[in-house]
Design a protein around this motif. Structure first.
Motif, PDB file in Angstrom:
ATOM      1  N   THR A  26       0.844  -1.199   0.000  1.00 25.08           N
ATOM      2  CA  THR A  26       0.000   0.000   0.000  1.00 25.08           C
ATOM      3  C   THR A  26       0.879   1.249   0.000  1.00 25.08           C
ATOM      4  O   THR A  26       2.092   1.164   0.191  1.00 25.08           O
ATOM      5  CB  THR A  26      -0.917   0.028   1.234  1.00 25.08           C
ATOM      6  OG1 THR A  26      -0.112   0.145   2.408  1.00 25.08           O
ATOM      7  CG2 THR A  26      -1.773  -1.215   1.313  1.00 25.08           C
ATOM      8  N   CYS A  27       0.246   2.400  -0.146  1.00 26.24           N
ATOM      9  CA  CYS A  27       0.992   3.658  -0.195  1.00 26.24           C
ATOM     10  C   CYS A  27       1.749   3.916   1.103  1.00 26.24           C
ATOM     11  O   CYS A  27       2.840   4.489   1.098  1.00 26.24           O
ATOM     12  CB  CYS A  27       0.040   4.826  -0.455  1.00 26.24           C
ATOM     13  SG  CYS A  27      -0.887   4.678  -2.001  1.00 26.24           S
ATOM     14  N   GLY A  46      -1.397   6.598  -7.805  1.00 26.43           N
ATOM     15  CA  GLY A  46      -2.231   7.627  -7.189  1.00 26.43           C
ATOM     16  C   GLY A  46      -2.161   7.727  -5.683  1.00 26.43           C
ATOM     17  O   GLY A  46      -3.172   8.004  -5.037  1.00 26.43           O
ATOM     18  N   CYS A  47      -0.996   7.518  -5.103  1.00 29.76           N
ATOM     19  CA  CYS A  47      -0.869   7.614  -3.645  1.00 29.76           C
ATOM     20  C   CYS A  47      -1.094   9.050  -3.179  1.00 29.76           C
ATOM     21  O   CYS A  47      -0.449   9.976  -3.689  1.00 29.76           O
ATOM     22  CB  CYS A  47       0.526   7.168  -3.196  1.00 29.76           C
ATOM     23  SG  CYS A  47       0.768   5.378  -3.232  1.00 29.76           S
ATOM     24  N   PRO A  48      -1.994   9.280  -2.201  1.00 26.41           N
ATOM     25  CA  PRO A  48      -2.185  10.643  -1.665  1.00 26.41           C
ATOM     26  C   PRO A  48      -0.973  11.066  -0.853  1.00 26.41           C
ATOM     27  O   PRO A  48      -0.327  10.241  -0.190  1.00 26.41           O
ATOM     28  CB  PRO A  48      -3.434  10.508  -0.785  1.00 26.41           C
ATOM     29  CG  PRO A  48      -3.507   9.057  -0.433  1.00 26.41           C
ATOM     30  CD  PRO A  48      -2.906   8.311  -1.589  1.00 26.41           C
ATOM     31  N   MET A  49      -0.669  12.348  -0.851  1.00 20.28           N
ATOM     32  CA  MET A  49       0.544  12.848  -0.210  1.00 20.28           C
ATOM     33  C   MET A  49       0.586  12.561   1.285  1.00 20.28           C
ATOM     34  O   MET A  49       1.638  12.316   1.854  1.00 20.28           O
ATOM     35  CB  MET A  49       0.673  14.360  -0.453  1.00 20.28           C
ATOM     36  CG  MET A  49       0.916  14.730  -1.904  1.00 20.28           C
ATOM     37  SD  MET A  49       2.463  14.041  -2.543  1.00 20.28           S
ATOM     38  CE  MET A  49       3.650  14.962  -1.565  1.00 20.28           C
ATOM     39  N   TYR A  50      -0.584  12.594   1.960  1.00 19.47           N
ATOM     40  CA  TYR A  50      -0.578  12.422   3.409  1.00 19.47           C
ATOM     41  C   TYR A  50      -0.155  11.012   3.838  1.00 19.47           C
ATOM     42  O   TYR A  50       0.188  10.783   4.999  1.00 19.47           O
ATOM     43  CB  TYR A  50      -1.951  12.770   4.002  1.00 19.47           C
ATOM     44  CG  TYR A  50      -3.049  11.749   3.744  1.00 19.47           C
ATOM     45  CD1 TYR A  50      -3.256  10.685   4.609  1.00 19.47           C
ATOM     46  CD2 TYR A  50      -3.877  11.856   2.637  1.00 19.47           C
ATOM     47  CE1 TYR A  50      -4.250   9.754   4.383  1.00 19.47           C
ATOM     48  CE2 TYR A  50      -4.876  10.942   2.395  1.00 19.47           C
ATOM     49  CZ  TYR A  50      -5.067   9.896   3.274  1.00 19.47           C
ATOM     50  OH  TYR A  50      -6.054   8.972   3.050  1.00 19.47           O
ATOM     51  N   GLN A  51      -0.166  10.052   2.895  1.00 17.47           N
ATOM     52  CA  GLN A  51       0.268   8.696   3.221  1.00 17.47           C
ATOM     53  C   GLN A  51       1.743   8.461   2.912  1.00 17.47           C
ATOM     54  O   GLN A  51       2.244   7.358   3.097  1.00 17.47           O
ATOM     55  CB  GLN A  51      -0.580   7.680   2.440  1.00 17.47           C
ATOM     56  CG  GLN A  51      -2.035   7.634   2.868  1.00 17.47           C
ATOM     57  CD  GLN A  51      -2.811   6.541   2.145  1.00 17.47           C
ATOM     58  OE1 GLN A  51      -2.285   5.869   1.266  1.00 17.47           O
ATOM     59  NE2 GLN A  51      -4.063   6.364   2.523  1.00 17.47           N
ATOM     60  N   SER A  65       7.559   5.799   4.435  1.00 20.22           N
ATOM     61  CA  SER A  65       6.772   5.092   3.429  1.00 20.22           C
ATOM     62  C   SER A  65       7.706   4.642   2.303  1.00 20.22           C
ATOM     63  O   SER A  65       8.491   5.435   1.773  1.00 20.22           O
ATOM     64  CB  SER A  65       5.690   6.017   2.869  1.00 20.22           C
ATOM     65  OG  SER A  65       5.283   5.609   1.581  1.00 20.22           O
ATOM     66  N   SER A  78       3.917   8.899 -10.134  1.00 22.55           N
ATOM     67  CA  SER A  78       2.623   8.781  -9.459  1.00 22.55           C
ATOM     68  C   SER A  78       1.807   7.599  -9.993  1.00 22.55           C
ATOM     69  O   SER A  78       0.816   7.205  -9.387  1.00 22.55           O
ATOM     70  CB  SER A  78       1.819  10.077  -9.624  1.00 22.55           C
ATOM     71  OG  SER A  78       1.610  10.363 -10.996  1.00 22.55           O
TER      72      SER A  78
END
Length: 543
Positions: A26-27, A46-51, A65, A78
């Motif tokens: 996962t991200c 498409g990993c969101p930045m907060y992860q 991460s 991305s």
């Protein structure tokens, strides 16, 4: 095909011949979630930045991460892709660098590291479900896992533990201190929606071990605390407290809006430097300082203590709530729960509110013909300089402005602008009215229409009146009514303003709430006196 299911959601192949097949992750899968020295993984798109929290550059702390590190290094885009991960020993320092759209963070120390590289060949198809950092349910309801991650919402606070790393405490007691702090952290209920904690070590020179944003689970915090090394040196606790106040609680370090800020200072014996100034600074910044003292100085050591009253001068308020004594580092378990209860008692966090973030200040501006446009601009400049001193936000200080002649014009109210920039821009945009002088009616208008809507709010109310002459109506009655409504009034006279009118309008004691200057240019010198007066009144109202 046979799979080996590992806790923390890791899936790896039992057959060595399948090692080239990347395993989907996962991200937010971290390096420490892997259980092999080398692994090929597949990052999703498409990993969101907060992860994608990343610590380091080229060599990353294993709390980072994996996909975030791969993006940072340019191994993937991305759109995701395969990544080879090589585990390495821990390091003392991980540097920060902005690269490929990712801002990595500084970390002072971590127990293990990893590097990432591209996979030249091999199947890119994942043969298993994504690796997750969440433990499999094993029959338990997912709801419990979510509650654990969210933390104790009834104890929402941003807390810095300022631990003693001086020679006073020594290596053995330092380890006992870490054990105690770890127990406190575990009981607090750390989580995304609960308390967040960081640690600063005080010694010769303070060292931030980790920030509020670095870890949001009790497990990670406990591990990070165990990894802290003993520094030694003098116990310059005042120096460490001052640095923590000024640099630790910032948005980039993870501080959250509208949540109590707390520093828990652990002192084994006594500090080597001054604590009073750091305590004053903390109160001005709206930070609640607790002092946990252990092993008070022996009689023969008292001569080395710079200030015997350092505790009462450093704490948020010297009312007994913010000081906590533990006789010894041995057998401290019974002291954990009472300290946690204090840290979660938000109604007692009296220093969270300060004069800078918890006041409503309205300015009543004389726009009469005797002022003139250029002098009117000097009054607006004075108001802007006062306003700059306050933390103007949607949950902080509020500013309003009313211009008066015979008539009154509310230029803007407390709810119109919630940023300092917008307030200052609105002040610059005020246009000079010109006319007569009816100060009394202007006070009544402001009390009714400006302060009325915020009467039941939590901020303390202040009215600053600027006038250059005699009012045509009564000022004393409206001023008394405003004060009875909970408004503290400062009157500032310029040029021909009669002293009797100024004193009739001002709150008691009159001499500290009344100002006069012969020239409009003299307003500049009054700015700090007005700000200090507001802060003094605010603090006295909280006693």
């Amino acid at each position: 095909m046979e799979f080996a299911l590992l806790f923390c959601g890791l899936l790896f192949f039992a057959s060595p011949t399948m090692a080239s097949v990347p395993t989907a992750i996962t991200c937010f899968t971290r390096g420490l979630d892997l259980r092999k020295d080398r692994a090929d993984v597949l990052c999703p798109a498409g990993c969101p930045m907060y992860q994608l929290q990343v610590y380091g550059n080229i060599v990353y702390a294993s709390v980072s991460s994996i996909c975030g590190a791969a993006l940072h290094r340019g191994i993937i885009t991305s759109s995701g892709g395969p990544v080879r991960v090589q585990m390495l020993p821990g390091r003392e320092d991980y540097s920060a660098l902005y690269a490929n759209g990712i801002q990595s963070q500084v970390l002072s120390r971590w127990s293990s590291s990893f590097t990432v590289s591209s996979i030249k060949s091999g199947a890119l198809k994942a043969a298993a479900r994504p690796i997750s950092t969440v433990r499999p349910s094993m029959g338990k309801k997912p709801k419990k896992t979510l509650e654990k991650k969210s933390g104790n919402k009834d104890c929402k606070a941003d807390i810095a533990f300022l631990i003693d790393g001086s020679y006073n405490i020594g290596q053995r007691r330092f380890n006992l201190q870490k054990n105690f702090v770890g127990k406190v952290a575990m009981m607090l209920g750390i989580g995304t929606e609960g308390p967040h904690v960081g640690v600063v070590q005080a010694s010769e020179n303070p060292k931030t071990e980790f920030y509020l944003k670095n870890f949001t689970t009790a497990k990670d915090v406990l591990f990070a605390i165990k990894e802290i090394g003993f520094k030694g040196g003098n116990s310059n606790t005042g120096k460490a407290l001052k640095q923590t106040v000024q640099k630790f609680f910032s948005p980039e370090n993870g501080v959250r809006k509208g949540i109590p800020r707390v520093i828990v200072v652990f002192i084994d014996g006594w500090p080597s430097d001054d604590m009073e100034h750091a305590g004053i600074l903390a109160r001005e910044f709206g930070i609640n300082v607790f002092i946990v003292s252990i092993a008070k100085p022996a009689p023969e050591e008292l001569g080395m203590v710079q200030d015997l009253g350092f505790i009462e001068k450093a704490v948020c308020l010297n009312n007994g709530f913010f000081s906590y004594n533990i006789p010894s580092w041995f057998g401290t378990t019974k002291y954990v729960k009472p300290l946690v209860q204090k840290l979660c008692a938000h109604e007692h966090m009296l220093c969270s509110k300060t004069c800078y973030n918890s006041v409503n200040v309205a300015f009543l501006i004389d726009g009469s013909s005797s002022v003139g446009d250029s002098n009117f601009r000097l009054m607006l400049e004075f108001i802007s300089n006062v306003a700059k001193s306050f933390e103007i936000t949607d949950i902080g200080a509020k500013i309003a402005a009313v211009q008066f002649t015979y008539d009154q014009r509310t230029e803007f109210s407390f709810t119109d602008y919630i940023t300092k920039e917008n307030v200052l821009a609105a002040l610059r945009g005020i246009r000079y009215m010109s006319g007569g002088t009816a100060t009394g009616e202007a006070i009544s208008h402001t009390t009714r229409n400006v302060f009325g809507p915020v009467r039941d709010g939590g901020n303390k109310n202040f009215l600053v009146i600027l006038t250059d002459g005699q009012s045509y109506d009564d000022v004393r009655g409206p001023a008394v009514a405003a004060q009875q409504a909970g408004i503290t009034i400062y009157s500032i006279g310029i040029a021909w303003a009669p002293l009797d009118d100024l004193k009739d309008m001002a709150s008691a004691p009159k001499e500290t709430h009344t100002f006069f200057t012969r020239e409009f240019t003299g307003l500049e010198q009054i700015v700090p006196d007005v700000v200090r007066g507001i802060c003094r009144d605010f603090l006295e109202s909280k006693q």
